[in-house]
Motif scaffolding. Structure first.
Motif, short mmCIF file in Angstrom:
data_model
loop_
_atom_site.label_atom_id
_atom_site.label_comp_id
_atom_site.label_asym_id
_atom_site.label_seq_id
_atom_site.Cartn_x
_atom_site.Cartn_y
_atom_site.Cartn_z
N LEU A 89 0.82 -1.22 0.00
CA LEU A 89 0.00 0.00 0.00
C LEU A 89 0.85 1.26 0.00
O LEU A 89 0.34 2.35 0.29
CB LEU A 89 -0.93 0.00 1.22
N GLU A 90 2.12 1.14 -0.32
CA GLU A 90 3.02 2.29 -0.31
C GLU A 90 2.45 3.44 -1.14
O GLU A 90 2.12 3.28 -2.31
CB GLU A 90 4.38 1.89 -0.87
N GLY A 91 2.30 4.62 -0.51
CA GLY A 91 1.78 5.79 -1.20
C GLY A 91 0.27 5.91 -1.21
O GLY A 91 -0.27 6.82 -1.85
N ALA A 92 -0.43 5.03 -0.48
CA ALA A 92 -1.90 5.08 -0.45
C ALA A 92 -2.39 6.23 0.42
O ALA A 92 -1.65 6.78 1.25
CB ALA A 92 -2.47 3.76 0.05
N VAL A 93 -3.64 6.60 0.24
CA VAL A 93 -4.31 7.62 1.04
C VAL A 93 -5.21 6.93 2.06
O VAL A 93 -5.87 5.94 1.74
CB VAL A 93 -5.14 8.56 0.16
N LEU A 94 -5.24 7.45 3.29
CA LEU A 94 -6.13 6.95 4.33
C LEU A 94 -7.18 8.01 4.62
O LEU A 94 -6.86 9.11 5.08
CB LEU A 94 -5.34 6.63 5.60
N LEU A 95 -8.45 7.70 4.35
CA LEU A 95 -9.57 8.57 4.70
C LEU A 95 -10.15 8.09 6.03
O LEU A 95 -10.14 6.89 6.32
CB LEU A 95 -10.65 8.54 3.62
N HIS B 27 -14.95 -3.27 -1.10
CA HIS B 27 -14.10 -3.09 0.07
C HIS B 27 -13.98 -4.39 0.86
O HIS B 27 -14.80 -5.30 0.74
CB HIS B 27 -14.68 -2.00 0.98
N ARG B 28 -12.91 -4.46 1.63
CA ARG B 28 -12.75 -5.55 2.59
C ARG B 28 -11.99 -5.02 3.79
O ARG B 28 -11.14 -4.12 3.68
CB ARG B 28 -12.02 -6.74 1.97
N VAL B 29 -12.28 -5.56 4.97
CA VAL B 29 -11.63 -5.15 6.20
C VAL B 29 -10.22 -5.74 6.25
O VAL B 29 -10.04 -6.94 6.06
CB VAL B 29 -12.43 -5.60 7.43
N PRO C 117 -20.57 -2.85 17.59
CA PRO C 117 -19.85 -1.72 16.98
C PRO C 117 -18.54 -2.20 16.38
O PRO C 117 -17.90 -3.13 16.89
CB PRO C 117 -19.62 -0.77 18.15
N GLU C 118 -18.14 -1.57 15.28
CA GLU C 118 -16.89 -1.92 14.61
C GLU C 118 -16.07 -0.66 14.36
O GLU C 118 -16.60 0.36 13.92
CB GLU C 118 -17.16 -2.60 13.27
N LEU C 119 -14.81 -0.75 14.62
CA LEU C 119 -13.85 0.31 14.31
C LEU C 119 -12.78 -0.35 13.44
O LEU C 119 -11.92 -1.07 13.94
CB LEU C 119 -13.25 0.88 15.59
N VAL C 120 -12.88 -0.13 12.13
CA VAL C 120 -12.09 -0.92 11.19
C VAL C 120 -11.46 -0.06 10.10
O VAL C 120 -11.91 1.07 9.84
CB VAL C 120 -12.96 -2.01 10.52
N VAL C 121 -10.44 -0.62 9.48
CA VAL C 121 -9.85 -0.04 8.28
C VAL C 121 -10.19 -0.95 7.11
O VAL C 121 -9.96 -2.17 7.17
CB VAL C 121 -8.31 0.08 8.39
N ARG C 122 -10.77 -0.35 6.07
CA ARG C 122 -11.14 -1.12 4.88
C ARG C 122 -10.25 -0.72 3.70
O ARG C 122 -9.89 0.45 3.56
CB ARG C 122 -12.61 -0.88 4.51
N LEU C 123 -9.92 -1.69 2.89
CA LEU C 123 -9.19 -1.45 1.65
C LEU C 123 -10.19 -1.30 0.52
O LEU C 123 -11.05 -2.16 0.32
CB LEU C 123 -8.24 -2.61 1.36
N GLN C 124 -10.09 -0.19 -0.21
CA GLN C 124 -10.97 0.07 -1.34
C GLN C 124 -10.13 0.48 -2.55
O GLN C 124 -8.93 0.71 -2.44
CB GLN C 124 -11.98 1.17 -1.00
N HIS C 125 -10.78 0.59 -3.70
CA HIS C 125 -10.11 1.05 -4.92
C HIS C 125 -11.01 2.08 -5.60
O HIS C 125 -12.24 1.93 -5.62
CB HIS C 125 -9.84 -0.11 -5.88
N ALA D 7 -10.33 4.23 -10.96
CA ALA D 7 -9.16 3.96 -11.80
C ALA D 7 -8.36 2.77 -11.28
O ALA D 7 -7.31 2.44 -11.83
CB ALA D 7 -8.26 5.20 -11.87
N GLY D 8 -8.88 2.14 -10.21
CA GLY D 8 -8.19 0.98 -9.66
C GLY D 8 -7.12 1.31 -8.64
O GLY D 8 -6.39 0.41 -8.19
N ILE D 9 -7.00 2.58 -8.24
CA ILE D 9 -5.99 2.99 -7.27
C ILE D 9 -6.48 2.63 -5.86
O ILE D 9 -7.60 2.98 -5.48
CB ILE D 9 -5.72 4.50 -7.35
N PRO D 10 -5.66 1.93 -5.06
CA PRO D 10 -6.09 1.55 -3.71
C PRO D 10 -6.10 2.75 -2.76
O PRO D 10 -5.27 3.65 -2.85
CB PRO D 10 -5.04 0.52 -3.28
#
Length: 304
Positions: free
Chosen positions: A17-23, A49-51, A83-91, A94-97
Motif C-alpha cells: 500500500l506504499e503511497g496510499a491515502v487513508l480517509l 471493500h474488505r476489512v 460496533p466496529e472500528l475498522v480499516v477497509r481497503l478500497q479502490h 481507476a483501480g488505485i487503492p
C-alpha cells in the motif's frame, strides 16, 4: 503507555500500500448534515471493500454512553449489532487503492489509539491521511457550499480560504489524530463542509458531495459521485418545497442569499462568516455553538 499495536489486528494478506491515502470519519462528534457519515456510506456502497485491520472496541468504547442496538423477537434476542472500528481497503474508479477508517469515536485511550493509527500509517507507507465531516454555518442551501480545510503543512491547504486565525473548540479523536501525525512528520489534513444552519439535524447529501469532490481534488483519487449528485438534487427539490411553504423560512433563506452574494462580490472580504471583520464571531462564541450542537446531538441520539 501500553503497546499501541495491541489495539488492533491486521490481515496477513494485505497488499503493498506504499503511497496510499487513508480517509477517516468517526461517529460521535460534530457532523452537521451527516456529511461525513453520508460520504463514508456512499464510498462503501460505490466501491468494493474488505476489512484489513480491526480495532479492539471493547477497550475503546463506553457501551453505556452509546448503547449498541439489539433486536428482540417475540421471546428471544435475535440480533446484536456490535460496533466496529475498522480499516477497509478500497479502490477508486481507476483501480488505485485507498484506505477508509470508520467506526465510533473512541471514548478512551485516545493517545494509544492515535499512536496505533500512526503505526499503521508507517507500516503501510500511507502518504496522506484525510478526515471529513460537516459543520454548521450561516449559509443558504441555494449557493455552492464552502469547505474549511486544515493540515499539518501549509502546502496541503493551499487554495483554501482560512477559517479563523485562532479559536478553541471541544477536541475530537480526528483532530488529535491529525495533530499527532503532524508531530511525527506525516502529512495529514481534514475537511469540514459548511452546512446551512437550518439543515444541521437532517441528512444533507449536498454536503457529502462537497466533501467527496474536495477529497478527490486533494488526494487525486477518482471517486464515483453520481449517486450523491442525484440524492442532492432530490434533497434540494424537497427543501425548496418546504421553504416555499413558509414565508418566514423563505425570508431567512433570501437574507442568507443576499449576504452570501455580497461577500462573493466583495473581493477584499476574507470571510463569509460576517459582513465585516468587526462582526466576526469570537472564538468563544463559535466554541459555544459547537458545544450546543453536540448537546443537541446527544439528546436526539437514537442509539440511546
Amino acid at each position: 503507555m501500553l503497546d499501541p499495536e495491541e489495539l488492533y489486528e491486521v490481515d496477513s494478506d494485505v497488499p503493498n500500500l506504499e503511497g496510499a491515502v487513508l480517509l477517516h470519519h468517526f461517529d460521535g462528534f460534530l457532523d452537521a448534515g451527516a456529511a461525513g457519515r453520508t460520504l463514508t456510506d456512499h464510498l462503501l456502497e460505490e466501491h468494493e471493500h474488505r476489512v484489513i485491520a480491526r480495532f479492539d472496541v471493547d477497550r475503546l468504547i463506553d457501551y453505556r454512553s452509546r448503547r449498541p442496538t439489539m433486536t428482540f423477537l417475540t421471546d428471544h434476542w435475535e440480533e446484536y449489532e456490535a460496533p466496529e472500528l475498522v480499516v477497509r481497503l478500497q479502490h477508486d474508479t481507476a483501480g488505485i487503492p485507498f484506505l477508509l477508517l470508520t467506526g465510533p469515536e473512541p471514548d478512551r485511550e485516545w493517545e494509544r489509539f492515535t499512536a496505533a493509527v500512526g503505526a499503521l500509517v508507517e507500516r503501510w507507507g500511507v502518504r496522506l491521511t484525510v478526515g471529513m465531516h460537516g459543520i454548521p454555518m450561516d449559509v443558504p442551501h441555494t449557493r455552492p457550499l464552502g469547505v474549511t480545510a486544515h493540515g499539518t503543512r501549509p502546502e496541503l491547504v493551499q487554495g483554501h480560504q482560512p477559517f479563523l486565525s485562532r479559536m478553541q473548540i471541544p477536541g475530537s479523536i480526528a483532530a488529535l489524530l491529525e495533530f499527532r501525525l503532524g508531530e511525527s512528520g506525516h502529512d495529514a489534513m481534514g475537511f469540514a463542509a459548511h452546512v446551512p444552519n437550518y439543515l444541521v439535524q437532517a441528512t444533507y447529501p449536498g454536503a457529502a458531495l462537497t466533501l467527496l469532490e474536495t477529497v478527490g481534488e486533494a488526494t487525486g483519487l477518482s471517486l464515483s459521485g453520481d449517486a450523491l449528485r442525484e440524492a442532492g438534487r432530490r434533497a434540494d427539490l424537497e427543501i425548496g418545497k418546504q421553504v416555499a411553504e413558509s414565508d418566514e423560512v423563505a425570508e431567512v433563506v433570501r437574507a442568507l442569499e443576499r449576504r452570501y452574494d455580497t461577500f462573493l462580490d466583495a473581493s477584499k472580504r476574507e470571510s463569509l462568516l460576517a459582513e465585516s471583520e468587526g462582526e466576526l464571531p469570537t472564538a468563544d462564541e463559535i466554541g459555544g455553538e459547537f458545544e450546543r450542537f453536540l448537546a443537541e446531538q446527544e439528546r436526539t441520539d437514537p442509539r440511546d
